[in-house]
Design a protein around this motif. Structure first.
Motif: not given
Length: 108
Positions: A65-75
């Motif tokens: 996952d991209t950094i942005t996707e990870i950021a969103r996926s952890v809140g």
């Protein structure tokens, strides 16, 4: 304390308010904050951010996952807030962390 920690661990993906954390243990906001500082030496908000960073570290190593996707996926709602918080906690950006950890895995 255990009720509040469990609430954070189960709901970190969503926006969480201090009131919600305090309510899980039937405490006032000030008492919740006092107990957190006494027990884990940080505020509930700081603990939440640290927990989200911990979860993001796992995803940075295990997913594509991209950094942005990870950021969103952890809140995190804003990737810049995620990157700043991550760098403050880990001493490097999420991208550098991912590259470093993947480099370690390849050298084994």
């Amino acid at each position: 304390m255990q009720l509040m920690l469990s609430f954070i661990h189960q709901n970190y993906l969503s926006p969480i308010t201090l009131r919600e954390i305090a309510d899980t243990a039937h405490l006032s906001i000030s008492e919740c904050t006092r107990i957190f500082k006494k027990t884990v030496h940080m505020t509930p908000y700081e603990y939440l951010i640290k927990y989200r960073i911990k979860k993001s570290c796992e995803l940075l190593v295990s997913s594509e996952d991209t950094i942005t996707e990870i950021a969103r996926s952890v809140g995190f709602n804003h990737v810049n807030h995620f990157i700043q918080s991550f760098k403050k906690d880990q001493g490097k950006t999420p991208k550098v962390f991912r590259e470093f950890r993947r480099g370690l895995d390849k050298s084994k």
